[in-house]
Design an enzyme around this catalytic site. Structure first.
Site, PDB file in Angstrom:
ATOM      1  N   HIS A   6      -7.931   0.669  13.979  1.00 36.20           N
ATOM      2  CA  HIS A   6      -7.103   1.375  14.967  1.00 36.20           C
ATOM      3  C   HIS A   6      -8.071   2.089  15.909  1.00 36.20           C
ATOM      4  O   HIS A   6      -9.140   2.555  15.473  1.00 36.20           O
ATOM      5  CB  HIS A   6      -6.228   2.387  14.225  1.00 36.20           C
ATOM      6  CG  HIS A   6      -4.995   2.829  14.953  1.00 36.20           C
ATOM      7  ND1 HIS A   6      -4.590   2.307  16.158  1.00 36.20           N
ATOM      8  CD2 HIS A   6      -4.060   3.765  14.633  1.00 36.20           C
ATOM      9  CE1 HIS A   6      -3.450   2.887  16.531  1.00 36.20           C
ATOM     10  NE2 HIS A   6      -3.121   3.787  15.618  1.00 36.20           N
ATOM     11  N   GLY A  49      -0.434  -4.456   6.345  1.00 37.88           N
ATOM     12  CA  GLY A  49      -1.429  -5.000   5.417  1.00 37.88           C
ATOM     13  C   GLY A  49      -0.767  -5.852   4.340  1.00 37.88           C
ATOM     14  O   GLY A  49      -1.366  -6.798   3.820  1.00 37.88           O
TER      15      GLY A  49
HETATM   16  N1  LIG Z   1      -0.519   0.288   7.343  1.00 36.71           N
HETATM   17  C1  LIG Z   1      -0.791  -0.818   8.037  1.00 36.71           C
HETATM   18  O1  LIG Z   1      -0.361  -1.914   7.698  1.00 36.71           O
HETATM   19  C2  LIG Z   1      -1.691  -0.751   9.251  1.00 36.71           C
HETATM   20  C3  LIG Z   1      -1.662  -1.803  10.187  1.00 36.71           C
HETATM   21  C4  LIG Z   1      -2.635  -1.829  11.209  1.00 36.71           C
HETATM   22  C5  LIG Z   1      -3.553  -0.799  11.296  1.00 36.71           C
HETATM   23  N2  LIG Z   1      -3.527   0.228  10.389  1.00 36.71           N
HETATM   24  C6  LIG Z   1      -4.567   1.261  10.461  1.00 36.71           C
HETATM   25  O2  LIG Z   1      -5.395   1.097   9.316  1.00 36.71           O
HETATM   26  C7  LIG Z   1      -5.897   2.366   8.870  1.00 36.71           C
HETATM   27  C8  LIG Z   1      -5.486   2.594   7.433  1.00 36.71           C
HETATM   28  O3  LIG Z   1      -4.073   2.742   7.398  1.00 36.71           O
HETATM   29  P1  LIG Z   1      -3.212   2.580   6.059  1.00 36.71           P
HETATM   30  O4  LIG Z   1      -1.779   2.618   6.495  1.00 36.71           O
HETATM   31  O5  LIG Z   1      -3.696   1.423   5.296  1.00 36.71           O
HETATM   32  O6  LIG Z   1      -3.589   3.934   5.316  1.00 36.71           O
HETATM   33  P2  LIG Z   1      -2.803   4.720   4.161  1.00 36.71           P
HETATM   34  O7  LIG Z   1      -1.951   5.783   4.728  1.00 36.71           O
HETATM   35  O8  LIG Z   1      -2.122   3.696   3.318  1.00 36.71           O
HETATM   36  O9  LIG Z   1      -4.002   5.449   3.394  1.00 36.71           O
HETATM   37  C9  LIG Z   1      -5.126   4.750   2.919  1.00 36.71           C
HETATM   38  C10 LIG Z   1      -5.896   5.495   1.854  1.00 36.71           C
HETATM   39  O10 LIG Z   1      -6.244   6.807   2.237  1.00 36.71           O
HETATM   40  C11 LIG Z   1      -6.466   7.526   1.037  1.00 36.71           C
HETATM   41  N3  LIG Z   1      -6.496   8.962   1.399  1.00 36.71           N
HETATM   42  C12 LIG Z   1      -5.525   9.666   2.025  1.00 36.71           C
HETATM   43  N4  LIG Z   1      -5.950  10.936   2.212  1.00 36.71           N
HETATM   44  C13 LIG Z   1      -7.205  11.004   1.721  1.00 36.71           C
HETATM   45  C14 LIG Z   1      -8.184  12.035   1.644  1.00 36.71           C
HETATM   46  N5  LIG Z   1      -7.939  13.234   2.138  1.00 36.71           N
HETATM   47  N6  LIG Z   1      -9.375  11.750   1.062  1.00 36.71           N
HETATM   48  C15 LIG Z   1      -9.626  10.525   0.571  1.00 36.71           C
HETATM   49  N7  LIG Z   1      -8.748   9.506   0.615  1.00 36.71           N
HETATM   50  C16 LIG Z   1      -7.561   9.751   1.180  1.00 36.71           C
HETATM   51  C17 LIG Z   1      -5.323   7.097   0.162  1.00 36.71           C
HETATM   52  O11 LIG Z   1      -5.662   7.283  -1.197  1.00 36.71           O
HETATM   53  C18 LIG Z   1      -5.207   5.619   0.514  1.00 36.71           C
HETATM   54  O12 LIG Z   1      -5.980   4.844  -0.365  1.00 36.71           O
HETATM   55  C19 LIG Z   1      -5.328   3.376   9.865  1.00 36.71           C
HETATM   56  O13 LIG Z   1      -6.257   3.523  10.892  1.00 36.71           O
HETATM   57  C20 LIG Z   1      -4.071   2.687  10.393  1.00 36.71           C
HETATM   58  O14 LIG Z   1      -3.660   3.143  11.670  1.00 36.71           O
HETATM   59  C21 LIG Z   1      -2.622   0.270   9.386  1.00 36.71           C
HETATM   60 MG   LIG Z   2      -0.146   1.610  14.079  1.00 36.75          MG
END
Ligand SMILES: NC(=O)c1ccc[n+]([C@@H]2O[C@H](COP(=O)([O-])OP(=O)(O)OC[C@H]3O[C@@H](n4cnc5c(N)ncnc54)[C@H](O)[C@@H]3O)[C@@H](O)[C@H]2O)c1
Ligand SMILES: [Mg+2]
Ligand SMILES: CC(C)(O)[C@@H](O)C(=O)O
Ligand SMILES: [Mg+2]
Length: 347
Positions: free
Chosen positions: A123, A152
């Protein structure tokens, strides 16, 4: 890059034919790809790269999600580590924590970004809104993104089915002189269908608009409006839900996905075609001001600000869950649960 004509506009894109998996694997053979975070994108990207033969490790704090990583076959001490250990071992650091959590972890990540490493995002958020996030990468590392255009969960499912989800890619900083190749190879490795180029600012503004708009926010809004009107006029929940959601997801959207809107229309009655062709423009005109308001709010940084503020609160997960529960417990989505349970393939 392949030149493709998108509705009259020529764009250069990267296809899997042009940049095959073997080339990506060869290019990244000496890299240790550390996926930091195992939420939604973490599992999809890391498992796809692992199955594609890349050298991948996962960094995740202990807890339920760590346990899930173990169940997915990541081996503690070999391919699964605490975050700091993975940061130390990785040469390409995939920063896949939630966008708000990236702020908290940034000082730790920065410590391990030694010269020659690469910082990978999915992102444009953290870097674009650096005034609010404090994420300012050191000059001597590559910084790029590959942003799968979908969940994902779908990235993984589609990979397993032999399909590919499209992704954008962007280079923010090329310290090594090979950032572009590194980014493209990663994009192929995570299972992208094709890759289109953007920059961090355009990725974040389009992405924040899309998810608040047609992909998630607007679709729920338009479903709720039609469902309410049907219910207020005496239609049963079954009738209202089928006519608003079930038919769309089960019958009509797969036709759109396969061959476009006109083809879906052409496979409906001429009565429906006449009505849809008459009504799509009033719907466009009614909603366009809301989309403009949304885009302007994104552009002004307000949406990023709301996201950071709200998702940095200690109880943000519980609060999100409360609001999701409200949706789940609305009559429309409870009707949906019942309708889904009646799908023949579920029995
Ligand atoms: N969710 C999606 O399918 C999607 C799609 C495209 C892009 N993105 C981007 O990908 C990135 C990841 O998004 P996501 O939705 O997979 O994330 P998520 O919200 O699922 O979190 C991912 C991880 O962060 C960890 N986490 C949260 N707070 C924490 C902290 N304070 N310290 C350590 N670990 C911590 C959690 O344990 C988890 O494993 C972001 O930049 C998002 O915008 C996400
Ligand atoms: Mg998004
Ligand atoms: C999957 C989406 C909506 O495309 C992504 O942008 C996200 O933030 O989860
Ligand atoms: Mg998105």
């Amino acid at each position: 890059m392949a030149k493709i004509n998108f509705g009259g506009v020529e764009e250069e894109v990267v296809t899997r034919e042009e940049f095959p998996l073997e080339k990506a694997r060869e290019f990244l053979k000496d890299e240790v790809i550390a996926v930091i975070g195992y939420g939604v994108q973490g599992p999809g990207q890391s498992l796809n790269m692992r199955d594609n033969g890349f050298n991948v490790i996962v960094g995740q704090r202990k807890g339920k999600t760590y346990d899930k990583a173990v169940r997915d076959g990541w081996v503690p001490g070999e391919t699964l580590f605490e975050i700091e250990e993975a940061l130390e071992k990785g040469t390409i650091i995939c920063f896949l924590l939630s966008d708000a959590a990236q702020i908290e972890l940034w000082p730790t990540v920065k410590k391990y970004l030694t010269a020659g490493k690469a910082l990978y995002f999915s992102h444009g958020f953290g870097v674009t809104y650096k005034d609010q996030t404090g994420i300012i990468p050191p000059d001597d590392v590559d910084v790029f993104l590959v942003a799968p255009k979908g969940s994902g969960t779908s990235l993984r499912r589609m990979f397993v089915e032999g399909k590919g989800l499209n992704s954008s890619f962007a280079i923010y900083q090329d310290a090594s002189g090979k950032a572009r190749q590194r980014a493209i190879a990663m994009g192929i490795g995570v299972g992208s269908g094709y890759l289109f180029e953007t920059n961090f600012y355009k990725e974040v503004t389009s992405d924040l608009t899309g998810e608040r708009g047609t992909l998630m926010g607007a679709i729920q809004g338009i479903f709720a409006a039609q469902y309410d009107v049907l219910r207020a006029n005496g239609h049963s929940p079954s009738e209202a839900f089928n006519e608003t959601v079930e038919e769309l997801t089960q019958s009509l959207m797969p036709l759109v996905a396969e061959n476009g809107m006109d083809w879906m229309y052409a496979n409906c009655s001429t009565t429906a075609q006449r009505g849809a062709l008459d009504w799509w423009k009033p719907f466009r005109d009614a909603t366009k001001p809301v989309f403009e308001q949304l885009y302007n709010s994104v552009k002004a940084g307000e949406q990023a600000n709301i996201s950071i503020t709200r998702n940095s609160q200690s109880d943000y997960r519980e609060k999100l869950e409360e609001e999701l529960k409200e949706l789940r417990e609305s009559e429309m989505w409870r009707a949906g649960t019942a309708v889904r349970s009646l799908r023949p393939e579920r029995n």
